[in-house]
Scaffold this motif. Structure first.
Motif, PDB file in Angstrom:
ATOM      1  N   LYS A 225       0.805  -1.221   0.000  1.00  0.00           N
ATOM      2  CA  LYS A 225       0.000   0.000   0.000  1.00  0.00           C
ATOM      3  C   LYS A 225       0.837   1.270   0.000  1.00  0.00           C
ATOM      4  CE  LYS A 225      -0.499   0.004   5.051  1.00  0.00           C
ATOM      5  NZ  LYS A 225      -1.456  -0.100   6.182  1.00  0.00           N
ATOM      6  N   GLU A 226       2.129   1.145   0.279  1.00  0.00           N
ATOM      7  CA  GLU A 226       2.965   2.330   0.423  1.00  0.00           C
ATOM      8  C   GLU A 226       3.334   2.962  -0.907  1.00  0.00           C
ATOM      9  OE1 GLU A 226       3.118  -0.185   3.912  1.00  0.00           O
ATOM     10  OE2 GLU A 226       3.719  -0.630   1.827  1.00  0.00           O
ATOM     11  N   THR A 227       3.143   2.240  -2.013  1.00  0.00           N
ATOM     12  CA  THR A 227       3.528   2.780  -3.312  1.00  0.00           C
ATOM     13  C   THR A 227       2.455   2.464  -4.337  1.00  0.00           C
ATOM     14  OG1 THR A 227       5.294   2.898  -4.960  1.00  0.00           O
ATOM     15  CG2 THR A 227       4.781   0.722  -4.069  1.00  0.00           C
ATOM     16  N   MET A 228       2.584   3.058  -5.517  1.00  0.00           N
ATOM     17  CA  MET A 228       1.650   2.789  -6.599  1.00  0.00           C
ATOM     18  C   MET A 228       1.724   1.327  -7.019  1.00  0.00           C
ATOM     19  SD  MET A 228      -0.277   5.296  -7.517  1.00  0.00           S
ATOM     20  CE  MET A 228      -0.740   4.947  -9.210  1.00  0.00           C
ATOM     21  N   HIS A 229       0.624   0.845  -7.567  1.00  0.00           N
ATOM     22  CA  HIS A 229       0.537  -0.549  -7.994  1.00  0.00           C
ATOM     23  C   HIS A 229       0.918  -0.728  -9.461  1.00  0.00           C
ATOM     24  CE1 HIS A 229      -3.015   1.295  -9.515  1.00  0.00           C
ATOM     25  NE2 HIS A 229      -3.495   0.188 -10.029  1.00  0.00           N
ATOM     26  N   GLN A 230       1.038   0.363 -10.217  1.00  0.00           N
ATOM     27  CA  GLN A 230       1.391   0.299 -11.630  1.00  0.00           C
ATOM     28  C   GLN A 230       2.335   1.450 -11.962  1.00  0.00           C
ATOM     29  OE1 GLN A 230       0.822  -2.198 -13.370  1.00  0.00           O
ATOM     30  NE2 GLN A 230      -1.228  -3.034 -13.117  1.00  0.00           N
ATOM     31  N   TYR A 231       3.030   1.293 -13.080  1.00  0.00           N
ATOM     32  CA  TYR A 231       3.896   2.367 -13.571  1.00  0.00           C
ATOM     33  C   TYR A 231       3.093   3.164 -14.592  1.00  0.00           C
ATOM     34  CZ  TYR A 231       8.056   4.766 -15.342  1.00  0.00           C
ATOM     35  OH  TYR A 231       8.972   5.714 -15.705  1.00  0.00           O
ATOM     36  N   TYR A 232       2.574   4.301 -14.171  1.00  0.00           N
ATOM     37  CA  TYR A 232       1.734   5.126 -15.029  1.00  0.00           C
ATOM     38  C   TYR A 232       2.503   6.334 -15.552  1.00  0.00           C
ATOM     39  CZ  TYR A 232      -2.412   2.626 -13.333  1.00  0.00           C
ATOM     40  OH  TYR A 232      -3.346   1.672 -13.041  1.00  0.00           O
ATOM     41  N   THR A 233       2.118   6.777 -16.720  1.00  0.00           N
ATOM     42  CA  THR A 233       2.597   8.043 -17.270  1.00  0.00           C
ATOM     43  C   THR A 233       1.381   8.923 -17.544  1.00  0.00           C
ATOM     44  OG1 THR A 233       2.577   7.091 -19.503  1.00  0.00           O
ATOM     45  CG2 THR A 233       4.671   7.043 -18.291  1.00  0.00           C
ATOM     46  N   PRO A 234       1.542  10.248 -17.549  1.00  0.00           N
ATOM     47  CA  PRO A 234       0.403  11.140 -17.785  1.00  0.00           C
ATOM     48  C   PRO A 234      -0.248  10.892 -19.143  1.00  0.00           C
ATOM     49  CG  PRO A 234       2.244  12.361 -16.860  1.00  0.00           C
ATOM     50  CD  PRO A 234       2.769  10.999 -17.209  1.00  0.00           C
ATOM     51  N   ARG A 235      -1.527  11.233 -19.223  1.00  0.00           N
ATOM     52  CA  ARG A 235      -2.299  11.052 -20.454  1.00  0.00           C
ATOM     53  C   ARG A 235      -2.555  12.381 -21.169  1.00  0.00           C
ATOM     54  NH1 ARG A 235      -4.951   6.128 -20.878  1.00  0.00           N
ATOM     55  NH2 ARG A 235      -6.956   7.001 -21.548  1.00  0.00           N
ATOM     56  N   SER A 236      -1.972  13.459 -20.635  1.00  0.00           N
ATOM     57  CA  SER A 236      -2.005  14.760 -21.304  1.00  0.00           C
ATOM     58  C   SER A 236      -0.729  15.499 -20.940  1.00  0.00           C
ATOM     59  CB  SER A 236      -3.236  15.577 -20.879  1.00  0.00           C
ATOM     60  OG  SER A 236      -3.142  15.927 -19.507  1.00  0.00           O
ATOM     61  N   ASP A 237      -0.388  16.505 -21.749  1.00  0.00           N
ATOM     62  CA  ASP A 237       0.830  17.268 -21.467  1.00  0.00           C
ATOM     63  C   ASP A 237       0.515  18.671 -20.942  1.00  0.00           C
ATOM     64  OD1 ASP A 237      -0.044  18.666 -23.685  1.00  0.00           O
ATOM     65  OD2 ASP A 237       1.663  18.174 -24.956  1.00  0.00           O
ATOM     66  N   GLY A 238      -0.725  18.852 -20.514  1.00  0.00           N
ATOM     67  CA  GLY A 238      -1.149  20.156 -20.018  1.00  0.00           C
ATOM     68  C   GLY A 238      -1.769  21.032 -21.081  1.00  0.00           C
ATOM     69  N   ILE A 239      -1.633  20.642 -22.335  1.00  0.00           N
ATOM     70  CA  ILE A 239      -2.215  21.395 -23.450  1.00  0.00           C
ATOM     71  C   ILE A 239      -3.037  20.486 -24.353  1.00  0.00           C
ATOM     72  CG2 ILE A 239      -1.719  22.762 -25.527  1.00  0.00           C
ATOM     73  CD1 ILE A 239       0.833  23.715 -24.161  1.00  0.00           C
ATOM     74  N   ARG A 240      -2.506  19.304 -24.611  1.00  0.00           N
ATOM     75  CA  ARG A 240      -3.176  18.386 -25.536  1.00  0.00           C
ATOM     76  C   ARG A 240      -3.253  16.989 -24.936  1.00  0.00           C
ATOM     77  NH1 ARG A 240       1.463  19.818 -27.559  1.00  0.00           N
ATOM     78  NH2 ARG A 240       0.482  21.201 -29.082  1.00  0.00           N
ATOM     79  N   SER A 241      -4.182  16.216 -25.461  1.00  0.00           N
ATOM     80  CA  SER A 241      -4.295  14.812 -25.102  1.00  0.00           C
ATOM     81  C   SER A 241      -3.141  14.038 -25.713  1.00  0.00           C
ATOM     82  CB  SER A 241      -5.627  14.247 -25.620  1.00  0.00           C
ATOM     83  OG  SER A 241      -5.593  12.839 -25.677  1.00  0.00           O
ATOM     84  N   GLY A 245      -4.019  13.417 -29.463  1.00  0.00           N
ATOM     85  CA  GLY A 245      -3.266  14.559 -29.968  1.00  0.00           C
ATOM     86  C   GLY A 245      -4.024  15.869 -30.019  1.00  0.00           C
ATOM     87  N   GLY A 246      -5.325  15.855 -29.702  1.00  0.00           N
ATOM     88  CA  GLY A 246      -6.119  17.075 -29.762  1.00  0.00           C
ATOM     89  C   GLY A 246      -5.858  17.999 -28.590  1.00  0.00           C
ATOM     90  N   THR A 247      -5.920  19.312 -28.835  1.00  0.00           N
ATOM     91  CA  THR A 247      -5.747  20.291 -27.763  1.00  0.00           C
ATOM     92  C   THR A 247      -7.094  20.532 -27.078  1.00  0.00           C
ATOM     93  OG1 THR A 247      -6.076  22.131 -29.294  1.00  0.00           O
ATOM     94  CG2 THR A 247      -3.809  21.397 -28.913  1.00  0.00           C
ATOM     95  N   TYR A 248      -7.037  20.917 -25.818  1.00  0.00           N
ATOM     96  CA  TYR A 248      -8.270  21.117 -25.054  1.00  0.00           C
ATOM     97  C   TYR A 248      -8.265  22.395 -24.217  1.00  0.00           C
ATOM     98  CZ  TYR A 248      -5.447  19.253 -21.205  1.00  0.00           C
ATOM     99  OH  TYR A 248      -4.459  19.052 -20.285  1.00  0.00           O
ATOM    100  N   THR A 249      -7.116  23.005 -23.982  1.00  0.00           N
ATOM    101  CA  THR A 249      -7.059  24.136 -23.060  1.00  0.00           C
ATOM    102  C   THR A 249      -7.701  25.404 -23.630  1.00  0.00           C
ATOM    103  OG1 THR A 249      -4.807  24.543 -23.858  1.00  0.00           O
ATOM    104  CG2 THR A 249      -5.034  23.310 -21.810  1.00  0.00           C
ATOM    105  N   HIS A 250      -7.842  25.472 -24.953  1.00  0.00           N
ATOM    106  CA  HIS A 250      -8.433  26.666 -25.555  1.00  0.00           C
ATOM    107  C   HIS A 250      -9.961  26.638 -25.514  1.00  0.00           C
ATOM    108  CE1 HIS A 250      -8.719  23.657 -28.712  1.00  0.00           C
ATOM    109  NE2 HIS A 250      -9.638  24.399 -29.294  1.00  0.00           N
ATOM    110  N   ILE A 251     -10.536  25.503 -25.172  1.00  0.00           N
ATOM    111  CA  ILE A 251     -11.995  25.344 -25.214  1.00  0.00           C
ATOM    112  C   ILE A 251     -12.623  26.007 -23.990  1.00  0.00           C
ATOM    113  CG2 ILE A 251     -13.890  23.678 -25.244  1.00  0.00           C
ATOM    114  CD1 ILE A 251     -11.998  21.748 -26.693  1.00  0.00           C
ATOM    115  N   LYS A 252     -13.633  26.821 -24.234  1.00  0.00           N
ATOM    116  CA  LYS A 252     -14.358  27.526 -23.174  1.00  0.00           C
ATOM    117  C   LYS A 252     -15.787  27.000 -23.092  1.00  0.00           C
ATOM    118  CE  LYS A 252     -10.693  30.142 -22.973  1.00  0.00           C
ATOM    119  NZ  LYS A 252      -9.646  29.857 -21.962  1.00  0.00           N
ATOM    120  N   ARG A 253     -16.422  27.295 -21.977  1.00  0.00           N
ATOM    121  CA  ARG A 253     -17.826  26.882 -21.841  1.00  0.00           C
ATOM    122  C   ARG A 253     -18.697  27.494 -22.930  1.00  0.00           C
ATOM    123  NH1 ARG A 253     -19.759  26.744 -15.463  1.00  0.00           N
ATOM    124  NH2 ARG A 253     -18.308  25.104 -14.763  1.00  0.00           N
ATOM    125  N   THR A 254     -18.357  28.704 -23.337  1.00  0.00           N
ATOM    126  CA  THR A 254     -19.168  29.368 -24.374  1.00  0.00           C
ATOM    127  C   THR A 254     -19.032  28.674 -25.718  1.00  0.00           C
ATOM    128  OG1 THR A 254     -17.295  30.888 -24.674  1.00  0.00           O
ATOM    129  CG2 THR A 254     -19.123  31.647 -23.292  1.00  0.00           C
TER     130      THR A 254
END
Length: 476
Positions: A225-241, A245-254
């Motif tokens: 329980k002291e550590t993660m059970h799998q070796y994961y890497t992020p699924r986005s780079d903060g700008i795109r999936s 490969g699609g970007t998402y940060t520019h999308i607004k509610r409007t």
């Protein structure tokens, strides 16, 4: 793979058992095994060489020069499958000086195998497919028995068993001295532990051992329980999936580029985009309770593909007292738009009684809060476990509920209080790194495999001495 296959049509899948958190799932799963065994007794094949095998005590294992022969058997090694996303990080990093890895892909659907299996040139790959003449016999997978038996694996490991009817049937046979399964889908196989010896789970996501071991027909062994059970890497780079490969940060509610254009851009967005089969009736009062306590709340949910099931779910919410004018359904979204939905939401809701795993990590990656109510079984405790690894007790008090009433209260407090939400999100961003790139997870899996293996490896630089040793006699 279902055409002309009596097993598929006559034996119900146990896939959904993980969602029925009040059920005695080990008993129900074992009943399914017993039915299949009576209908197709050939499936429970045990070679003579394994009938005389008994697990040696840890300090009495015979020594083996070379490497542990580890076979990975799955019907879910296809491109971008959730099982691949879960296990590939560890499997690629297992020490090839200790393990000889073979991947056996049961190609149940016409989808290519994922490229991760080619990461090491020395690994072997076998792709097994159903033939045109494999008809009218639910036990046709016995054709695979001599293939796997002939490899003389030390361990056969099935990362998932209840998402593939071929894997479920194949695992009913004893084709290696040691066989194990795991949480590719978080439910027991139902196969007796004399055949499927171990279920490998994660201590952080289980109840106490004495309670949780009864959820499995296999012997339960736990990653620490002291550590993660799998070796994961992020699924986005903060700008795109990083998935499409699609970007998402520019999308607004409007912009509202989603499949439902009627979501008001103002108000508090409470989102649960879990697959609808996770929406058990217990969740209705949670969703409706949030809307009842937050008059500015808008509830965003995943739409059912089946119109009949969708109508049933809408009827359930209506009967529970939901203001359906504030309930919005979205179709399945491309990954970058899904990330946009999460980013634009005020609170993401974990489903109950089966919760999120990959979804929770994706949301936390974006710095958004997931409110969760841990349930009894493994499939409803992933979010809780991730928060434990992140190790922020103040954050846990804001997002982990101990009751249905508290679930509603925590969600509404985050959704309607900007300062509280900002505080929670800041704490998430400060500790999310603890979920990714953990070599300790790889070492934990190596230790499990070495512990359950029927042989031990010699000390580095030495060779084995097994004079006079023989397998104990034991009838299975």
């Amino acid at each position: 793979g279902a055409m002309n296959d009596p097993y598929v049509h006559c034996v119900l899948t146990i896939f959904h058992l993980s969602f029925y958190h009040r059920a005695d799932i080990s008993r129900a799963a074992n009943a399914q095994f017993n039915i299949a065994s009576k209908l197709w007794p050939k499936l429970t094949y045990v070679p003579e060489k394994y009938r005389k095998y008994v697990k040696p005590k840890k300090n009495k294992k015979p020594c083996k020069d070379g490497r542990i022969r580890l076979g990975i058997v799955s019907g879910c090694l296809s491109i971008h499958h959730s099982v691949v996303n879960d296990f590939s990080g560890v499997l690629k990093r297992l020490d090839r000086n200790k393990f000889h890895i073979s991947y056996i892909y049961l190609k149940e659907r016409n989808i290519p195998i994922d490229n991760f299996v080619h990461h090491h040139e020395q690994d072997t790959i076998a792709i097994l497919t159903k033939n045109d003449n494999d008809v009218c016999d639910g036990a046709w997978v016995t054709r695979y028995h001599p293939i796997l038996e002939g490899e003389d694996f030390d361990i056969l490991f099935y990362p998932d068993l209840t998402m593939s009817t071929q894997a479920q049937r194949l695992a009913m046979a004893k084709l290696a001295k040691v066989q194990a399964t795991s949480h590719g889908h978080p439910v027991t196989s139902g196969i007796p532990k004399e055949i499927m010896n171990y279920y490998i789970s994660w201590e952080a996501a289980e109840l106490d051992y004495e309670t949780s071991k009864d959820h499995y027909t296999e012997e339960l062994v736990l990653l620490p329980k002291e550590t993660m059970h799998q070796y994961y890497t992020p699924r986005s780079d903060g700008i795109r999936s990083l998935m499409d490969g699609g970007t998402y940060t520019h999308i607004k509610r409007t912009d509202n580029p989603f499949s439902d254009s009627n979501i008001p851009e103002d108000g508090n967005w409470y989102t649960c985009m879990q697959k609808p089969f996770k929406f058990q009736p217990e969740v209705d009062k949670l969703f409706c309770g949030i809307l009842n306590h937050d008059p500015l709340g808008q509830l965003i949910l995943h739409r059912e593909v089946s119109s009949i099931n969708q109508e049933s779910f809408v009827r359930r919410l209506t009967n529970e007292g939901c203001d359906m004018s504030r309930v919005h359904f979205l179709d399945e979204q491309p990954h970058h738009l899904l990330l946009a939905v999460y980013s634009l939401s005020d609170v993401v809701l974990d489903s109950y009684s089966a919760g999120g795993c990959t979804t929770t990590r994706e949301v936390l990656e974006l710095g958004k809060a997931v409110v969760t109510l841990p349930s009894r079984l493994l499939g409803g405790r992933w979010s809780y476990a991730y928060y434990q690894i992140m190790g922020d007790e103040m954050l846990n008090d804001m997002v982990i509920a101990k009751s249905e009433v508290e679930y509603v209260d925590l969600a509404v407090q985050l959704g309607s209080n900007n300062d509280r939400r900002d505080h929670a999100e800041a704490r998430i961003k400060a500790s999310i790194h603890k979920l990714y790139g953990k070599e300790e997870a790889v070492r934990a899996w190596e230790k499990i495999f070495l512990d359950i293996a029927p042989v031990k490896l010699p000390e580095e630089g030495s060779r084995c001495k097994n004079e006079g040793w023989s397998w104990p006699s034991f009838e299975l």
